[in-house]
Design a protein around this motif. Structure first.
Motif, PDB file in Angstrom:
ATOM      1  N   GLU A 130       0.836  -1.205   0.000  1.00  0.00           N
ATOM      2  CA  GLU A 130       0.000   0.000   0.000  1.00  0.00           C
ATOM      3  C   GLU A 130       0.873   1.258   0.000  1.00  0.00           C
ATOM      4  O   GLU A 130       0.578   2.228  -0.721  1.00  0.00           O
ATOM      5  N   ALA A 131       1.964   1.242   0.755  1.00  0.00           N
ATOM      6  CA  ALA A 131       2.883   2.391   0.777  1.00  0.00           C
ATOM      7  C   ALA A 131       3.544   2.570  -0.591  1.00  0.00           C
ATOM      8  O   ALA A 131       3.701   3.697  -1.077  1.00  0.00           O
ATOM      9  N   ALA A 132       3.878   1.451  -1.236  1.00  0.00           N
ATOM     10  CA  ALA A 132       4.488   1.532  -2.563  1.00  0.00           C
ATOM     11  C   ALA A 132       3.484   2.070  -3.580  1.00  0.00           C
ATOM     12  O   ALA A 132       3.848   2.846  -4.477  1.00  0.00           O
ATOM     13  N   ARG A 133       2.214   1.705  -3.472  1.00  0.00           N
ATOM     14  CA  ARG A 133       1.180   2.211  -4.385  1.00  0.00           C
ATOM     15  C   ARG A 133       0.976   3.718  -4.202  1.00  0.00           C
ATOM     16  O   ARG A 133       0.789   4.450  -5.178  1.00  0.00           O
ATOM     17  N   SER A 135       3.240   5.817  -3.116  1.00  0.00           N
ATOM     18  CA  SER A 135       4.431   6.480  -3.689  1.00  0.00           C
ATOM     19  C   SER A 135       4.340   6.524  -5.201  1.00  0.00           C
ATOM     20  O   SER A 135       4.713   7.529  -5.825  1.00  0.00           O
ATOM     21  N   LEU A 136       3.851   5.486  -5.803  1.00  0.00           N
ATOM     22  CA  LEU A 136       3.686   5.442  -7.256  1.00  0.00           C
ATOM     23  C   LEU A 136       2.652   6.481  -7.713  1.00  0.00           C
ATOM     24  O   LEU A 136       2.835   7.158  -8.725  1.00  0.00           O
ATOM     25  N   ALA A 137       1.557   6.601  -6.962  1.00  0.00           N
ATOM     26  CA  ALA A 137       0.509   7.556  -7.311  1.00  0.00           C
ATOM     27  C   ALA A 137       1.031   8.988  -7.163  1.00  0.00           C
ATOM     28  O   ALA A 137       0.655   9.870  -7.951  1.00  0.00           O
ATOM     29  N   ASP A 138       1.885   9.262  -6.205  1.00  0.00           N
ATOM     30  CA  ASP A 138       2.453  10.598  -6.014  1.00  0.00           C
ATOM     31  C   ASP A 138       3.386  10.954  -7.156  1.00  0.00           C
ATOM     32  O   ASP A 138       3.573  12.137  -7.452  1.00  0.00           O
ATOM     33  N   LEU A 139       3.993   9.977  -7.796  1.00  0.00           N
ATOM     34  CA  LEU A 139       4.904  10.242  -8.905  1.00  0.00           C
ATOM     35  C   LEU A 139       4.168  10.600 -10.194  1.00  0.00           C
ATOM     36  O   LEU A 139       4.748  11.172 -11.104  1.00  0.00           O
ATOM     37  N   ASP A 140       2.898  10.335 -10.283  1.00  0.00           N
ATOM     38  CA  ASP A 140       2.119  10.636 -11.491  1.00  0.00           C
ATOM     39  C   ASP A 140       1.708  12.048 -11.536  1.00  0.00           C
ATOM     40  O   ASP A 140       1.502  12.935 -11.011  1.00  0.00           O
TER      41      ASP A 140
END
Length: 140
Positions: A130-133, A135-140
């Motif tokens: 969930e933390a990795a998801r 972080s991925l969403a913040d990069l978009d």
């Protein structure tokens, strides 16, 4: 493996030489009549003798890890009949319950401990995912 070989001497022209009395012959003595009768006859089996049952000894070793992996091996004497077989924890629990309650109680406790450790590991991995998801969403 070795093989013994015989070498043939040149054949003698005089065949009668083999049968001459000068050549010593050895023979085994015949069994005397006394030794033939000295043998004991076989005993008759007892009719009321208690029968001994032949026991068969097998050793089943079941090994479990904290990760919930179970392995089994089966020996008869010093001979392995089966080695390093993967066994499900549920099968180990069922087998222990079938054998005896004194076996199933500690085995079930070990399995439950492994289950709770695995559940904690799954929860930690889900939190990490969930933390990795995020972080991925913040990069978009």
């Amino acid at each position: 493996m070795t093989a013994d070989t015989l070498t043939a001497d040149a054949p003698s022209a005089d065949v009668d030489e083999l049968e001459s009395p000068a050549t010593p012959l050895t023979s085994t003595p015949a069994a005397s009549p006394d030794t033939a009768t000295a043998e004991k006859p076989a005993k008759a089996p007892r009719k009321n003798a208690a029968r001994k049952t032949k026991t068969l000894e097998l050793t089943l070793t079941v090994t479990g890890t904290a990760d919930g992996e179970w392995r089994a091996e089966l020996k008869q004497g010093t001979t392995f009949l089966a080695r390093d077989l993967a066994v499900a924890a549920a099968a180990v629990s069922r087998a222990a319950k079938e054998l005896h309650a004194d076996l199933s109680t500690p085995i079930d406790a070990v399995i439950e401990e492994a289950r709770s450790q695995q559940a904690a590991k799954v929860a930690a991995l889900e939190a990490e995912l969930e933390a990795a998801r995020r972080s991925l969403a913040d990069l978009d």
